[in-house]
Scaffold this active site. Structure first.
Site, mmCIF file in Angstrom:
data_model
loop_
_atom_site.group_PDB
_atom_site.id
_atom_site.type_symbol
_atom_site.label_atom_id
_atom_site.label_comp_id
_atom_site.label_asym_id
_atom_site.label_seq_id
_atom_site.Cartn_x
_atom_site.Cartn_y
_atom_site.Cartn_z
ATOM 1 C CD GLU A 159 5.279 3.392 -2.988
ATOM 2 O OE1 GLU A 159 5.557 4.406 -3.671
ATOM 3 O OE2 GLU A 159 4.140 2.894 -2.963
ATOM 4 C CD GLU A 179 1.292 3.657 0.104
ATOM 5 O OE1 GLU A 179 1.003 3.880 -1.101
ATOM 6 O OE2 GLU A 179 2.198 4.257 0.711
#
Length: 468
Positions: A179, A376
């Site tokens: 991320e 995720e």
């Protein structure tokens, strides 16, 4: 500068990108969120150690100094992963544990810990998959400017080479960054994540250096003696303008899409920053920042792309959404907007819509032409229904069931999806939320650190058994 890793059975070496034959399932954690032991065995300070020490940054005033104590309880965690029948355990390496000053001296005791973790997983039939950067930048590098400076990308490549040199004989599936949108824009624009800076458009410098660091690290890993499949994990989002029939809302949504999605995908796939992105991020047109050869290095530097998905993004004009949304400052250069959140929501306030995952997998596979891994996906739930000491988290089960089905739909429609990874194994330190939000499929007693599988853990294990 590393020592040889202990030998393990050749049939287990190394873990690589899975084939398309079946969807592999796993779970994930991140070093600062679970390890604790923040001053043991030579680990240096990270930006999260510094950030959490600043009053008012964390909702409950907590930090990751103990977290889930996984540094000492990693075998218990490996047992939990194996006990559920999961294929994968995705962990991240703490850069300050390996190179405490960010560059230079290597701490062998840090490498020893990850040796032990990897071997414990392999001994239990679990595939270890590694992430090199999940936000815990060594503080000495931040003192020099952090990701706003090109030197951090170069130091990251050196660190990546050290880690792969030690673990690459057993771990052949690596993500460089997790991320980078959060690292760049929540950390350097909105200031709600470490290092807590509000630099406005200068945060685009961090975005470019993160992508450059990814490319430099990928080159080092591929040049090593161990085979590797290297990718990057992005929290891309489906952008759904609240009023798509209105041109001004579509324009706002395009700016949001540029900073949330295209700033990563365009250089990765096209080797360029597109005109729409440069309108909101003119810093990326600076020749001193984006030097000759940078974009060419980034282009094609991933063997696969990872997706982290929790919720869609619904931009609208000001006055229509939530004025206090924490991502509000994370899109420097865009026209003013607000993010609309529709019910139902998770305990952290994120809208639940599994169709967004289906869409995101398909569009990313088509845009990149690469294998896709959902790295995720999970839900923060209140976890208040406790029966005989076990959390009955039916809301989390419903979330996971719907999103796993969405992933299967995308795969059935032809998207090259290879894995689905649940966030997260353990209730842990949830960044700016501290310990107030729980994503885990395993409950952690904050006093004893005892691990108790929740109903969602047992549901996941049963789902895996049913899948064969």
């Amino acid at each position: 500068m590393s020592t040889p890793a202990r030998p393990v059975p050749p049939t287990a070496l190394p873990t690589r990108l899975p084939g398309p034959e079946r969807l592999e399932l796993g779970t994930a954690t991140a070093s600062y969120q679970v390890e604790g032991a923040s001053t043991e065995d030579g680990r240096g300070p990270s930006i999260w150690d510094t950030f959490t020490a600043r009053p008012g940054t964390i909702r409950d005033g907590s930090d990751g100094s103990v977290a889930c104590d996984s540094y000492h309880r990693y075998t218990e965690d490996a047992d939990l992963v194996a006990g559920a029948g999961l294929d994968w355990y995705r962990f991240s390496v703490a850069w300050p544990r390996i190179v405490p000053e960010g560059r230079g001296r290597v701490e062998q005791r840090g490498l020893d810990y990850y040796d032990r973790l990897v071997d414990a997983l392999l001994e239990r039939g679990v595939k270890p998959t590694g992430t090199l950067y999940h936000w815990d930048l060594p503080q000495p590098l931040e003192d020099e400017g952090g990701w706003l400076e090109r030197g951090t990308a170069e130091a990251f490549a050196d660190y990546a080479e050290v880690v792969h040199g030690r673990l690459g004989d057993r771990v052949g599936l690596w993500a460089t960054h997790n991320e980078p949108w959060c690292a760049a824009y929540l950390g350097y624009a909105a200031g709600v994540h470490a290092p807590g800076r509000r630099e406005g458009g200068r945060a685009h410098r961090a975005a470019h250096h993160l992508m450059l660091g990814h490319a430099l690290a990928a080159e080092r890993l591929r040049a090593g003696t161990h085979p590797v499949d290297v990718g990057i994990v992005l929290n891309l989002a489906p952008i759904w303008p609240e009023h798509p029939e209105r041109p001004e809302v579509r324009d706002v949504a395009d700016g949001v899409d540029a900073i949330r999605n295209r700033v990563w995908l365009d250089p990765l796939v096209d080797g360029a920053y597109d005109a729409g992105l440069l309108r909101v991020a003119p810093e990326l047109a600076d020749d001193e920042l984006v030097r000759p050869g940078d974009l060419e290095r980034i282009c094609g530097s991933a063997d696969w792309v990872g997706l982290n998905y929790y919720t869609p993004v619904r931009p609208d004009l000001p006055g229509a959404g939530r004025a206090d949304h924490p991502e509000g400052g994370a899109y420097p250069g865009t026209a003013p907007f607000e993010l609309v959140v529709r019910e139902p929501v998770t305990d952290i306030g994120w809208e639940i819509d599994a169709s967004g995952l289906d869409e995101l997998i398909r569009t990313t596979a088509e845009r990149t032409g690469l294998p896709v891994l959902v790295m995720e996906n999970g839900a923060a739930c209140a976890d208040t229904d406790v029966v005989e000491g076990t959390v009955r988290d039916e809301d989390r089960i419903a979330y996971l069931r719907d999103h796993l089905a969405a992933a299967e739909r995308a795969r059935g429609a032809g998207a090259d999806l290879r894995a689905y990874v649940v966030w997260t194994l353990l209730d842990n330190f949830e960044w700016a939320e501290g310990y107030t939000k729980t994503f885990g499929i395993v409950h952690i007693d904050p006093q004893t650190q005892d691990r108790t599988p929740k109903a969602s853990y047992h549901w996941l294990a049963e789902t895996i058994r049913a899948r064969g």
